[in-house]
Design a protein around this motif. Structure first.
Motif, PDB file in Angstrom:
ATOM      1  N   SER A   1       0.816  -1.287  -0.014  1.00 37.29           N
ATOM      2  CA  SER A   1       0.107   0.063  -0.102  1.00 37.29           C
ATOM      3  C   SER A   1       0.686   1.172  -0.076  1.00 37.29           C
ATOM      4  O   SER A   1       1.913   1.335   0.619  1.00 37.29           O
TER       5      SER A   1
ATOM      6  N   HIS B   1      -3.375   0.415   8.205  1.00 38.83           N
ATOM      7  CA  HIS B   1      -3.874  -0.260   6.973  1.00 38.83           C
ATOM      8  C   HIS B   1      -5.248   0.620   6.566  1.00 38.83           C
ATOM      9  O   HIS B   1      -6.163   0.726   7.014  1.00 38.83           O
TER      10      HIS B   1
ATOM     11  N   ASP C   1      -7.920   1.070   4.881  1.00 35.21           N
ATOM     12  CA  ASP C   1      -8.891   0.403   4.391  1.00 35.21           C
ATOM     13  C   ASP C   1     -10.123   0.645   4.835  1.00 35.21           C
ATOM     14  O   ASP C   1     -11.125   0.688   4.246  1.00 35.21           O
TER      15      ASP C   1
ATOM     16  N   CYS D   1     -12.369  -6.513   5.274  1.00 34.16           N
ATOM     17  CA  CYS D   1     -11.668  -5.504   4.548  1.00 34.16           C
ATOM     18  C   CYS D   1     -12.375  -5.205   3.295  1.00 34.16           C
ATOM     19  O   CYS D   1     -12.777  -6.047   2.467  1.00 34.16           O
TER      20      CYS D   1
ATOM     21  N   ARG E   1      -4.394  -5.891   1.917  1.00 39.76           N
ATOM     22  CA  ARG E   1      -4.264  -5.963   3.310  1.00 39.76           C
ATOM     23  C   ARG E   1      -3.465  -7.239   3.537  1.00 39.76           C
ATOM     24  O   ARG E   1      -2.399  -7.455   4.223  1.00 39.76           O
TER      25      ARG E   1
END
Length: 565
Positions: free
Chosen positions: A55, A149, A151, A190, A196
């Motif tokens: 990411s 994360h 997300d 997610c 992820r």
């Protein structure tokens, strides 16, 4: 620790006396070498996480942290990444040990967690992976890392159940074997599971580096020597902190500020009272009751914020371990936004943390003004995007935190367009943004007149203008729209933060739908100035005007410069 063990140590302290251990005495040089080695381990683990991740939030913006803990869960060393992430580390090992007896923990186990109440976290996007370090069958330490994360975007913030999947510390790996059912459960919750998965694998790789490097260090110097050095370094951090506090005058200083953002109406009063007695410091915070909004802070978030500020002001060379906290007493009313209880929402807690950091500085400025800066932008301005990729219809999520002004100092201007205090993430380059996401960055610039005037000018805020190339939604978490970052000793306040909507864009509170071709801008707050503006050097004021830091009107009316008609 730089020069913390030599004759140039600014605290004036002598190195710690030899530590008489079960194997041999430790001399200061050995302690210093092992301390530097621990710092090297967490740095290498951090770089592994950054380079192996997928990411942009981690590989580009470096929104992650790494640390080592002893078997009891005390911090041995934290890398210089994101100060607030210490809040997710502080109680993590204790939570693990409550759930899993030591005799049931095996080499190769890895525990995953994020929950703010059952896992020691501070908000749910910060997922922690902890792995025990065994030597000769004995658990001697832990290597821990955290990755944000990016997300959990399309969520509510009335309570924590709306903010994402809550993960108490559970095994993701058992004796080196992936627990696929646990991983599947997490990924199903997610929005971008493939991203992820890649980032979780990077976290696992980083911890493997931590385990191997610590074991190699123990093999070189002996396990007991390394553990004893860790204890000696914590004692040393405590002595340095006490010496720095003792150098201050005794007294009590109070400071107040307000909090505002789109989730709350009006201005929320916050305060801190700092008391110094001898070589100890207490900080008593007060604020409103916790709210149905994402601004609440867990107690560990309050601790991490306070440790960062006090260490930075008292003595930045103090080793970043548990010893520095021993002379500090920190309190806030339970059930308040500064010390919330379940099930309060916590996703935007960083905005409140930033306000807390500046309040501590405001109190300490009354005692040691030469070592404190004026109020920074007091924000971690965040833009969250979510949409569907035109190529295949897959979901994309993009999170960006945007810098602002840093407070002016007693002898220097504030920094322009930077992250401050408990955040330390990097700028996402325009090229990376436009390659990865269906967005175009139309403008990215410093904002004229946003830094507070003064003998030393406050740092300027940023304007970042986004255009959607395909339909998406955006949410902006911003503060200082109704309040301003304060100056010190006659310095002026910084400018407000704001959101500017382009034609056809309508924000409902903090959120909006963007159609292809539409744009909006985020303008981050500026910071406060230091000292009366009448004392600013004429050359500095002229440079501000020439570089666009101030307008002609400000140059003329505040600094008395003649400007071309």
């Amino acid at each position: 620790m730089e020069a913390s063990m030599n004759e140039h140590d600014p605290s004036g302290l002598r190195p710690p006396p030899p530590f008489v251990g079960r194997q041999r005495s430790l001399d200061p040089i050995t302690i210093e070498v092992i301390g530097a080695s621990l710092a090297s381990i967490v740095d290498e683990a951090g770089e592994t996480l950054i380079r192996a991740s997928h990411s942009t939030n981690i590989k580009e913006r470096r929104d992650c942290s790494t640390a080592l803990f002893n078997a009891a869960g005390e911090t041995l060393c934290q890398a210089e990444h994101i100060p607030i992430h210490l809040g997710s580390f502080l109680d993590l090992i204790k939570h693990i040990m409550r759930r899993y007896p030591t005799q049931d923990i095996r080499p190769g186990d890895a525990f995953i967690g994020n929950d703010a109440y059952e896992g020691g976290g501070t908000h749910l996007p910060d997922i922690v992976l902890a792995e025990p370090i065994f030597i000769d069958g004995r658990l001697v330490a832990w290597t821990v890392n955290l990755a944000h994360h990016a997300d959990f975007v399309d969520r509510g913030h009335a309570h924590i159940f709306q903010e994402g999947l809550r993960i108490p510390p559970v095994r993701l790996y058992r004796a080196g074997e992936l627990q696929a059912d646990v991983q599947d459960l997490i990924l199903l919750n997610c929005q971008v599971p493939s991203e992820r998965l890649s980032d979780l694998r990077a976290q696992r790789a980083a911890n493997r580096v931590g385990v191997q490097r610590f074991q190699a260090l123990a093999a070189k110097y002996g396990t007991e020597t390394v553990l004893q050095a860790g204890e000696a370094l914590m004692d040393y951090a405590e002595r340095k902190m006490r010496a720095a506090i003792a150098a201050m005058p005794d007294g009590t200083w109070r400071f107040e500020d307000v909090f505002d953002n789109e989730e709350v109406a009006g201005l929320l009063p916050l305060s801190v009272e700092v008391t110094v007695r001898g070589d100890a410091m207490s900080l008593a915070f007060d604020g409103p009751e916790q709210m149905r909004a994402g601004i609440n802070m867990t107690y560990t978030a309050l601790l991490a914020t306070t440790y960062y500020v006090v260490k930075s002001v008292m003595d930045p060379t103090i080793p970043p371990n548990a010893g520095l906290a021993r002379p500090l007493s920190i309190a806030a009313p339970e059930g308040s936004i500064l010390n919330c209880t379940a099930p309060a929402a916590v996703n935007g807690r960083l905005q409140t943390c930033q306000r807390v950091a500046d309040m501590i500085l405001g109190a300490l400025a009354q005692a040691i003004p030469e070592r404190v800066m004026a109020c920074s932008n007091s924000a971690c301005t965040v833009a969250y995007f979510i949409g569907k990729r035109p190529q295949d219809g897959s979901t994309w999520v993009y999170l960006e935190t945007i810098g602002g002004g840093s407070g002016a100092r007693a002898t220097k201007d504030g920094l322009d367009g930077v992250h401050v205090h408990t955040t330390n993430t990097s700028n996402l380059p325009v090229e990376a943004l436009e390659i990865e996401y269906p967005l175009t960055l139309m403008r990215y610039e410093l904002v004229e007149d946003s830094g507070g005037v003064g003998q030393y000018r406050g740092g300027m805020g940023l304007r970042r203008v986004y255009q959607a190339t395909h339909d998406c939604r955006v949410r902006v978490d911003i503060t200082r729209q109704r309040s301003r970052s304060w100056g010190l000793f006659g310095g002026g306040p910084g400018a407000h933060g704001r959101v500017e909507a382009g034609p056809g864009v309508v924000f409902d509170g903090d959120s909006a739908v963007l159609k292809a071709g539409q744009w909006f801008a985020v303008v981050t707050p500026g910071a406060g100035g230091f000292g009366p503006p009448g004392r600013r050097a004429a050359a500095a004021a002229a440079r501000d005007l020439a570089e666009g830091a101030v307008s002609g009107a400000t140059a003329q009316e505040v600094y008395g410069l003649s400007t071309p008609s």
